[in-house]
Design an enzyme around this catalytic site. Structure first.
Site, PDB file in Angstrom:
ATOM      1  N   ASP A   1       0.829  -1.207   0.000  1.00 44.91           N
ATOM      2  CA  ASP A   1       0.000   0.000   0.000  1.00 44.91           C
ATOM      3  C   ASP A   1       0.868   1.262   0.000  1.00 44.91           C
ATOM      4  OD1 ASP A   1      -1.683  -2.124   0.627  1.00 44.91           O
ATOM      5  OD2 ASP A   1      -2.962  -0.898   1.922  1.00 44.91           O
TER       6      ASP A   1
ATOM      7  N   HIS B   1      -0.997   4.579  -0.628  1.00 42.41           N
ATOM      8  CA  HIS B   1      -1.985   5.501  -0.043  1.00 42.41           C
ATOM      9  C   HIS B   1      -1.602   6.978  -0.151  1.00 42.41           C
ATOM     10  CE1 HIS B   1      -5.132   2.957   1.420  1.00 42.41           C
ATOM     11  NE2 HIS B   1      -4.293   2.176   2.094  1.00 42.41           N
TER      12      HIS B   1
ATOM     13  N   HIS C   1      -9.159   0.021  -2.243  1.00 39.96           N
ATOM     14  CA  HIS C   1      -9.399   1.462  -2.367  1.00 39.96           C
ATOM     15  C   HIS C   1      -9.480   1.912  -3.819  1.00 39.96           C
ATOM     16  CE1 HIS C   1      -9.264   3.294   1.718  1.00 39.96           C
ATOM     17  NE2 HIS C   1      -8.810   2.088   2.005  1.00 39.96           N
TER      18      HIS C   1
END
Length: 793
Positions: A510, A512, A577
């Protein structure tokens, strides 16, 4: 003023369809004053009918009957579009009182109900939410001032964000107020004071939102009993501007419905005056919101077509009916025709006829939606369950293909031709960007798409020297983002769902929105360029590129550009996401709108999410190591992953899709089997025994995954058979975790490579220091899932 020329747009032909039901209770029967809402939920397209009255009575002031309040109900019925079957639903929870002439809107898989009138007068002014995934009513309570009880008003979700209410009758008088509730929070009603030519107060009008957020108001009846034929658009932005549509409607009307079929607003039925229903060719009017024209729906008539047309006119004559649309199909149910209370369900397919030659202000003659289905099933939360409205209701838009809201012109662009008549166009080749103050940047699209992706790489790939830009405006225009997305989408569409990759390779977890961490990893351990190491090692990214961090746009645009430059060496798979449901809540939508302007940012966000739907979902390294974002959940098979079709829509697809995006290992090797996961309903955690059985069954040696913050940047599970990797440091500014990548050599040996959080500045204490690389306000409001091995407080 709209152009004088008109063009043929055949009015869709409606027909009554046969429907089925198991019991009399399942069938809604004759109904008026009810609502019909289209929703995609539980893998089916459904029309949800709520409320209304099952009886009508004579009106002494009119030759037309009116709704009988004695027959008002709060029953809920579902119509399955595929099977054509009605089913009575009996939701639990805070059931709203019986009501008619209320308003309904769809938000994800929540059907929002407000207002109406019952046997004792106007219903309360609260909003009730029917959660279709859980078959439960929820009363949405907010603080502060709220819209007063009312009926005969209009309501819809504008720009997939604002719940808008206008006008109606409170039992004593007709209102002229406009209210909006921001579904992103704070959860309170705002009474708006829109600028522009505000419409007069009215009741029994129609209100529908175009996909780009314009709220269209049509017709109604005013306080003096005059039937209205005007049309207004409300643009929800910093100014909240009402704009009248200059074109004259075919007929004034009230107690009608209006639904979008593509970019065309279909206005159906209604009453002309107290003694007469709308009839003849005006019974269905069509407003082309691209041109601002009410289009000509009549075709050259023959004896056969003339008879059919008269039958259509008679079929559509009705008031107090309900209507909804699924893509190119329009549905109409019930209503009143003279002394008959109707129970029929009509369906029509909208014409695919094209618009006239494009105007200068709409050179590509764009269309919106067409056959596509705009439906929003409920998301999973990547965080622990939250009780707020936004967490319960925000959802994934699932459709055959994501429609492009950017294809619609602004309301000023559609309804005005020149500066003389109210619209001052931007300079040629320019577009509004940045904040809503009106900055203008010249679009640089003379270059080819190939030059564009190289421009992105040269601008962003700076491992040694990148620093956060002082000016938050994003350096790419919306059209440049769109072109880049179009190009990379073609590449992803031609890749398999399960990638087959070779070593050596670097695996990233990840990110992000932490562009600084990505540049640090590139600087410390090599970056993807000819000057770097792309000629002898591949790159695999395991998803969760966006949200929570401040620079998601830089990350996703660079990765897309690198994929175009090195399609055989740069590999991206999807994280949880990478979906509308998640990144509309957790920061990416906010970033796009803040940095590209609210309108263009929203459109760019939609376009990027369209690409996400085509991302591969997993990768196999040398047919020995499975790489996924989340996990194996209920122990899926490799074949099940390979067979997932794309575009894929989380939560509306298979359990396999949910498992690979959302599931986690159990807390440690002592917790066996399949257990519930705190992330949300339907998400599971899997034990080391499940991992071992999965590897043996599929002939694999190891699983690499991301999805969870781990303090050391990577963490082993199941005696080393599974490794979690997380590449962003100091997750959400509080975790103080290291970031890592996994470098896998030709000998299949895995070498973890780490970076550590930056220490706070010397001038700041550790307790007071705020890591500005993260969206702190959002992360405080919606705390992240704790780092693996830590419990939430």
């Amino acid at each position: 003023m709209a152009p004088d020329q008109s063009y043929q747009y055949p009015s869709p032909s409606y027909e009554s369809i046969q429907t089925f039901y198991d019991t009399d209770e399942d069938w809604p029967g004759p109904r008026c004053g009810h609502t019909l809402t289209a929703v995609f939920v539980n893998n089916s397209h459904q029309l949800i009918l709520f409320g209304g009255s099952t009886t009508a009575v004579a009106n002494h002031n009119s030759s037309l009957p009116e709704i009988s309040l004695d027959g008002v109900t709060n029953s809920v019925h579902s119509f399955d579009v595929l099977t054509r079957k009605w089913t009575r639903l009996n939701p639990i929870g805070d059931v709203p009182s019986p009501r008619a002439c209320h308003a309904a809107a769809l938000y994800g898989t929540l059907i929002l109900i407000q207002g109406g009138i019952g046997p004792s007068g106007p219903s309360d002014g609260d909003v009730y939410m029917l959660d279709m995934t859980n078959n439960k009513w929820i009363k949405f309570l907010v603080g502060g001032e709220t819209p007063s009880p009312r009926y005969g008003h209009v309501m819809d979700i504008a720009a997939q964000r604002w719940l808008v209410i206008f006008s109606g009758n409170n039992g004593n008088e007709i209102l002229d107020d406009t209210w909006a509730l921001d579904t992103r929070g704070p959860f309170s009603w705002d009474r708006l004071n829109p600028s522009g030519n505000q419409p007069s107060g009215r009741m029994y009008a129609s209100g529908s939102s175009r996909e780009d957020g314009i709220f269209l108001l049509c017709g109604g009846i005013d306080h003096s009993g005059v039937t209205l034929g005007d049309t207004y658009g409300l643009k929800m932005d910093s100014d909240n501007v009402w704009t009248p549509v200059p074109a004259v409607a075919p007929s004034p009307r009230y107690q009608h419905t209006a639904v979008f079929g593509g970019s065309k607003l279909h206005v159906i039925g209604g009453i002309l005056n107290r003694a007469r229903l709308i009839d003849g060719e005006a019974v269905v009017a069509v407003l082309d919101t691209e041109t601002g024209e009410w289009v000509d729906t009549n075709q050259p008539e023959t004896s056969a077509s003339g008879a059919n047309r008269q039958n259509q006119y008679q079929l559509m004559r009705r008031c107090h009916h309900a209507a909804a649309s699924f893509g190119s199909h329009l549905y109409v149910h019930g209503g009143i025709r003279e002394d008959v209370l109707l129970d029929d369900l009509l369906v029509a397919e909208t014409s695919q006829s094209s618009s006239p030659e494009p105007e200068e202000d709409n050179p590509d003659n764009y269309m919106l939606l067409d056959d596509y289905l705009m439906d929003e099933p409920k998301p999973l939360s990547s965080e622990p369950e939250a009780s707020s409205f936004i967490m319960r209701s925000t959802s994934e838009i699932a459709m055959d293909r994501l429609a492009e809201a950017h294809n619609l012109p602004t309301i000023e662009n559609a309804f005005y031709d020149s500066a003389i008549e109210g619209y001052v166009p931007l300079q040629h080749g320019a577009e509004t960007v940045g904040n809503r103050g009106g900055l203008v940047r010249t679009a640089s699209l003379d270059q080819s798409t190939q030059d564009l992706h190289k421009k992105v790489i040269s601008t962003l790939l700076r491992p040694k020297t990148w620093t956060p830009p002082a000016n938050r405006d994003f350096f790419l225009s919306y059209l440049e983002v769109k072109h880049l997305c179009d190009e990379v989408e073609k590449i992803f569409m031609n890749e398999p769902t399960l990638l087959q990759l070779k070593v050596p390779i670097k695996v990233f977890g990840d990110i992000h929105g932490q562009y600084g961490d990505l540049m640090r990893l590139f600087h410390e351990y090599g970056h993807p360029s000819v000057e770097g190491d792309i000629t002898h090692i591949d790159y695999l990214f395991l998803g969760d590129y966006v949200d929570r961090g401040q620079h998601s746009l830089e990350i996703i645009m660079l990765l897309f550009a690198l994929k175009i430059e090195y399609p055989k060496n740069i590999h991206l798979i999807r994280g949880n996401h990478e979906s509308l449901a998640m990144n509309r809540i957790y920061g990416f939508l906010t970033e796009c709108e803040e940095r590209m302007g609210e309108s263009y940012g929203f459109e760019a966000w939609l376009k990027i999410n369209q690409v996400f739907d085509y991302l591969p979902l997993a990768a196999l390294l040398e047919k020995k190591v499975l790489c996924v974002h989340g996990g194996i959940g209920r122990a899926v098979t490799i074949e099940e992953i390979e067979n997932i079709e794309r575009p894929a829509f989380p939560d509306t697809g298979s359990m396999v899709l949910k498992d690979i995006l959302w599931s986690d290992p159990t807390m440690n090797d002592t917790v066996l089997g399949i257990v519930d996961n705190a992330r949300g309903e339907g998400v599971v955690s899997f034990g080391p025994d499940i991992v071992k059985a999965f590897l043996e069954r599929n002939g694999l040696e190891m699983i690499l995954r991301a999805h969870e913050c781990v303090i050391d940047g990577f963490e082993r599970f199941a005696d080393g058979r599974l490794i979690t990797v997380f590449s962003a440091t100091n997750y959400c500014g509080t975790a103080q975790n290291a970031g890592a990548i996994l470098v896998i050599g030709r000998d299949m040996v895995i070498y973890p490579k780490l970076i550590h959080p930056h220490p706070p500045p010397i001038s700041s204490s550790e307790e007071d220091y705020t890591d500005k690389a993260w969206m702190q306000e959002l992360n405080i409001e919606m705390p992240p899932t704790p780092a693996r091995g830590e419990s939430s407080e």
